[in-house]
Design a protein around this motif. Structure first.
Motif, PDB file in Angstrom:
ATOM      1  N   ILE A 133       3.859   1.293   2.670  1.00 31.39           N
ATOM      2  CA  ILE A 133       5.100   0.307   2.193  1.00 31.39           C
ATOM      3  C   ILE A 133       5.692   0.694   1.239  1.00 31.39           C
ATOM      4  N   ASP A 134       4.976   1.262   0.065  1.00 39.17           N
ATOM      5  CA  ASP A 134       5.969   2.009  -1.172  1.00 39.17           C
ATOM      6  C   ASP A 134       6.917   3.018  -0.129  1.00 39.17           C
ATOM      7  N   ALA A 135       6.320   3.819   0.565  1.00 32.30           N
ATOM      8  CA  ALA A 135       6.954   5.021   1.076  1.00 32.30           C
ATOM      9  C   ALA A 135       8.139   4.231   2.083  1.00 32.30           C
ATOM     10  N   MET A 136       8.000   3.322   2.713  1.00 32.63           N
ATOM     11  CA  MET A 136       8.953   2.545   3.526  1.00 32.63           C
ATOM     12  C   MET A 136      10.078   1.959   2.633  1.00 32.63           C
ATOM     13  N   GLU A 137       9.697   1.405   1.395  1.00 30.91           N
ATOM     14  CA  GLU A 137      10.583   0.741   0.643  1.00 30.91           C
ATOM     15  C   GLU A 137      11.594   1.756  -0.140  1.00 30.91           C
ATOM     16  N   LYS A 138      11.008   2.995  -0.310  1.00 32.03           N
ATOM     17  CA  LYS A 138      11.759   3.887  -1.065  1.00 32.03           C
ATOM     18  C   LYS A 138      12.676   4.721  -0.033  1.00 32.03           C
ATOM     19  N   ALA A 139      12.265   4.727   1.185  1.00 31.90           N
ATOM     20  CA  ALA A 139      12.857   5.680   2.089  1.00 31.90           C
ATOM     21  C   ALA A 139      14.366   5.523   2.395  1.00 31.90           C
ATOM     22  N   SER A 140      15.037   6.628   2.750  1.00 32.55           N
ATOM     23  CA  SER A 140      16.411   6.519   3.211  1.00 32.55           C
ATOM     24  C   SER A 140      16.590   5.896   4.490  1.00 32.55           C
ATOM     25  N   THR A 141      17.710   5.454   4.978  1.00 37.11           N
ATOM     26  CA  THR A 141      17.915   5.028   6.211  1.00 37.11           C
ATOM     27  C   THR A 141      17.472   5.943   7.157  1.00 37.11           C
ATOM     28  N   LEU A 142      17.922   7.425   7.068  1.00 37.95           N
ATOM     29  CA  LEU A 142      17.410   8.415   8.054  1.00 37.95           C
ATOM     30  C   LEU A 142      15.922   8.503   8.072  1.00 37.95           C
ATOM     31  N   GLY A 143      15.312   8.666   6.808  1.00 39.21           N
ATOM     32  CA  GLY A 143      13.943   8.549   6.738  1.00 39.21           C
ATOM     33  C   GLY A 143      13.201   7.551   7.582  1.00 39.21           C
ATOM     34  N   LEU A 144      13.738   6.396   7.416  1.00 38.91           N
ATOM     35  CA  LEU A 144      13.072   5.172   8.080  1.00 38.91           C
ATOM     36  C   LEU A 144      13.246   5.447   9.446  1.00 38.91           C
ATOM     37  N   ILE A 145      14.449   5.819  10.229  1.00 39.50           N
ATOM     38  CA  ILE A 145      14.556   6.157  11.505  1.00 39.50           C
ATOM     39  C   ILE A 145      13.480   7.193  11.961  1.00 39.50           C
ATOM     40  N   TRP A 146      13.406   8.259  11.369  1.00 39.35           N
ATOM     41  CA  TRP A 146      12.412   9.294  11.564  1.00 39.35           C
ATOM     42  C   TRP A 146      11.086   8.687  11.508  1.00 39.35           C
ATOM     43  N   GLN A 147      10.653   7.978  10.668  1.00 40.99           N
ATOM     44  CA  GLN A 147       9.529   7.367  10.815  1.00 40.99           C
ATOM     45  C   GLN A 147       8.972   6.218  11.985  1.00 40.99           C
ATOM     46  N   SER A 148      10.266   5.653  12.317  1.00 45.09           N
ATOM     47  CA  SER A 148      10.404   4.804  13.312  1.00 45.09           C
ATOM     48  C   SER A 148       9.876   5.522  14.746  1.00 45.09           C
ATOM     49  N   ILE A 149      10.718   6.681  15.075  1.00 40.81           N
ATOM     50  CA  ILE A 149      10.587   7.238  16.137  1.00 40.81           C
ATOM     51  C   ILE A 149       9.018   7.850  16.269  1.00 40.81           C
ATOM     52  N   GLN A 150       8.534   8.552  15.096  1.00 45.86           N
ATOM     53  CA  GLN A 150       7.199   9.139  15.075  1.00 45.86           C
ATOM     54  C   GLN A 150       6.204   7.808  15.498  1.00 45.86           C
ATOM     55  N   MET A 181      -5.857  -2.277  11.449  1.00 51.63           N
ATOM     56  CA  MET A 181      -6.735  -3.013  12.129  1.00 51.63           C
ATOM     57  C   MET A 181      -7.535  -2.866  13.089  1.00 51.63           C
ATOM     58  N   LEU A 182      -7.543  -1.437  13.652  1.00 47.47           N
ATOM     59  CA  LEU A 182      -8.358  -0.973  14.639  1.00 47.47           C
ATOM     60  C   LEU A 182      -8.794   0.183  13.988  1.00 47.47           C
ATOM     61  N   GLY A 183      -7.989   1.350  13.640  1.00 47.46           N
ATOM     62  CA  GLY A 183      -8.194   2.548  13.089  1.00 47.46           C
ATOM     63  C   GLY A 183      -9.035   2.649  11.788  1.00 47.46           C
ATOM     64  N   GLY A 184      -8.949   1.548  10.971  1.00 48.48           N
ATOM     65  CA  GLY A 184      -9.779   1.522   9.674  1.00 48.48           C
ATOM     66  C   GLY A 184      -8.954   2.557   8.522  1.00 48.48           C
ATOM     67  N   ASP A 185      -7.785   2.720   8.830  1.00 49.42           N
ATOM     68  CA  ASP A 185      -6.985   3.246   7.779  1.00 49.42           C
ATOM     69  C   ASP A 185      -5.911   2.458   7.189  1.00 49.42           C
ATOM     70  N   PRO A 186      -6.476   1.713   6.000  1.00 45.21           N
ATOM     71  CA  PRO A 186      -5.504   0.725   5.347  1.00 45.21           C
ATOM     72  C   PRO A 186      -4.459   1.209   4.499  1.00 45.21           C
ATOM     73  N   GLU A 187      -4.647   2.516   4.214  1.00 46.79           N
ATOM     74  CA  GLU A 187      -3.278   3.197   3.188  1.00 46.79           C
ATOM     75  C   GLU A 187      -2.263   3.565   4.273  1.00 46.79           C
ATOM     76  N   SER A 188      -2.386   4.013   5.120  1.00 44.64           N
ATOM     77  CA  SER A 188      -1.262   4.617   6.085  1.00 44.64           C
ATOM     78  C   SER A 188      -0.937   3.738   7.159  1.00 44.64           C
ATOM     79  N   GLY A 189      -1.671   2.486   7.259  1.00 40.88           N
ATOM     80  CA  GLY A 189      -1.168   1.473   8.240  1.00 40.88           C
ATOM     81  C   GLY A 189      -0.588   0.212   7.582  1.00 40.88           C
ATOM     82  N   LEU A 190      -0.530  -0.765   8.316  1.00 40.05           N
ATOM     83  CA  LEU A 190       0.089  -2.131   7.866  1.00 40.05           C
ATOM     84  C   LEU A 190      -0.810  -3.007   7.996  1.00 40.05           C
ATOM     85  N   ASN A 207       0.800  -1.365  -0.017  1.00 42.36           N
ATOM     86  CA  ASN A 207       0.089   0.145   0.131  1.00 42.36           C
ATOM     87  C   ASN A 207       1.010   1.269  -0.043  1.00 42.36           C
ATOM     88  N   LYS A 208       0.364   2.195   0.107  1.00 44.03           N
ATOM     89  CA  LYS A 208       1.017   3.724   0.037  1.00 44.03           C
ATOM     90  C   LYS A 208       1.979   3.728   1.335  1.00 44.03           C
TER      91      LYS A 208
END
Ligand SMILES: Cc1cc2nc3c(=O)[nH]c(=O)nc-3n(C[C@H](O)[C@H](O)[C@H](O)COP(=O)(O)O)c2cc1C
Length: 357
Positions: free
Chosen positions: A241-258, A306-315, A238-239
């Motif tokens: 996963i595509d963003a995570m696959e493309k993200a740089s290492t720094l980008g992934l770290i930032w997403q992880s912290i958030q 799975m709880l919030g009903g947001d399939p595009e930005s969730g996993l 989904n969107k």
């Protein structure tokens, strides 16, 4: 009369049919477990994502909806694991399944309390290790399966494990119908265990909008990524996963912290709990800081879908088989259909069946 569809799984777990609904975090909630058990299958409640004080009430909620036996899944690295073990023993659930971290003493305690140990494994050596610890049965998940997944497909892994261990073996990873059940039993399994197929039922409490997104997926849309926590996980693309696959290492770290902070806010967990569960989700053993940070991603993002009903930005964890599923039956409709398809296969092969099964 022979009865290939009444197996040791039915006798030991106390289900009418040789079909297990596996644990799925934020998915295998009391409604799904009760729906499965009332339909003649055997359901596992997913307690691996619960706080220790939530497990007892969830078990009692299942019991409000069914008088059939059921199991509970957890793992030894989650916060409050010792308390969860106590609860499961006090509640006398029929079976437990666990991922990382079991030991001989824990298995012995469950068995002494009359609770069957039925872990899921994804490799021959893991199956052997579990048998050494004294488990009663193993569920073998091939690489087609959803969530964390191994590298070997069911067709190769199942016979390999059947040759390697003496306990009853249940086939998982890619199953959805009665042809698969008949095939698994013919190879030597005592039944099948399914995650994705049960997620896509009316009884499953996941929001409708998320289930509809799964129904739209094709086989090619279900991919394996290591970007969530450093380990291979099978998900619907989904969107996010595509963003995570493309993200740089720094980008992934930032997403992880958030995401980690979002999870902290939602769950009320302390920073210590957060790091502990992130560590458990990563490996349960030695973990790099990088994997630890990536693991912080998973809980908040899974809950969004799975709880919030947001399939595009969730996993959306998913087995490959979702790409072939186009409708949402009730658990009862699903299990009855699987059983009649399996009976039809055995009948076509000239195997006489007891009409009661
Ligand atoms: C959305 C989702 C969440 C999952 N969560 C867990 C979990 O919390 N614990 C666990 O042991 N397995 C988990 N799994 C793996 C399943 O229990 C099961 O082994 C797998 O789905 C079987 O493959 P299938 O999906 O092809 O039926 C999950 C699978 C999915 C699809």
């Amino acid at each position: 009369m022979t009865n290939p569809l009444h197996t040791e799984l039915c006798d030991r777990l106390g289900s009418r049919y040789p079909i297990i609904q596996t644990a799925m975090g934020w998915v295998a909630r009391p409604e799904l477990v009760a729906g499965t058990c009332n339909a003649g299958g055997f359901g596992f409640l997913a307690a691996g994502v619960m706080r220790a004080d939530e497990v007892g009430p969830a078990i009692r909620r299942v019991r409000d909806m069914t008088d059939k036996p059921f199991g509970v899944n957890f793992h030894m690295f989650q916060p409050g694991a010792e308390q969860i073990v106590e609860t499961l023993i006090n509640e006398r659930v029929r079976a437990v399944s666990f991922g990382r971290g079991p030991n001989k003493d824990m298995v012995a305690r469950f068995r002494k309390a009359g609770i069957l140990c039925v872990p899921t494994v994804g490799a021959v050596r893991h199956a052997q290790k579990m048998v050494e610890l004294g488990v009663d049965m193993v569920v073998v998940q091939g690489s087609e399966g959803g969530g964390h997944t191994g590298a070997v497909a069911s067709n190769i892994l199942l016979p390999q494990v059947l040759d390697a261990v003496k306990v009853p073996v249940v086939a998982a990873g890619g199953y959805s119908d009665g042809r698969g059940l008949a095939a698994a039993i013919t190879v030597g399994a005592v039944g099948i265990a399914m995650g994705t197929r049960f997620l896509l039922t009316k009884d499953c409490p996941v929001p409708e909008v998320t289930k509809q997104q799964y129904l739209k997926a094709n086989v090619d849309d279900i991919i394996v990524t290591t970007k969530i926590d450093g380990l291979p996980q099978r998900v619907v693309r989904n969107k996010r996963i595509d963003a995570m696959e493309k993200a740089s290492t720094l980008g992934l770290i930032w997403q992880s912290i958030q995401s980690g902070l979002e999870f902290k806010k939602m769950s009320g967990a302390s920073y210590f709990d957060l790091i502990k569960s992130a560590k458990a989700m990563a490996h349960g053993g030695e973990t790099t800081v990088w994997q630890l940070l990536m693991s912080a991603n998973a809980p908040a993002l899974y809950q969004r879908a799975m709880l919030g009903g947001d399939p595009e930005s969730g996993l959306m964890g998913s087995g490959q088989v979702a790409g072939t599923i186009r409708e949402l039956p009730t658990c009862n409709e699903l299990i009855q259909r699987i059983m009649s398809e399996a009976r039809a296969r055995f009948t076509a092969l000239g195997v006489p069946l007891d009409a009661a099964v």
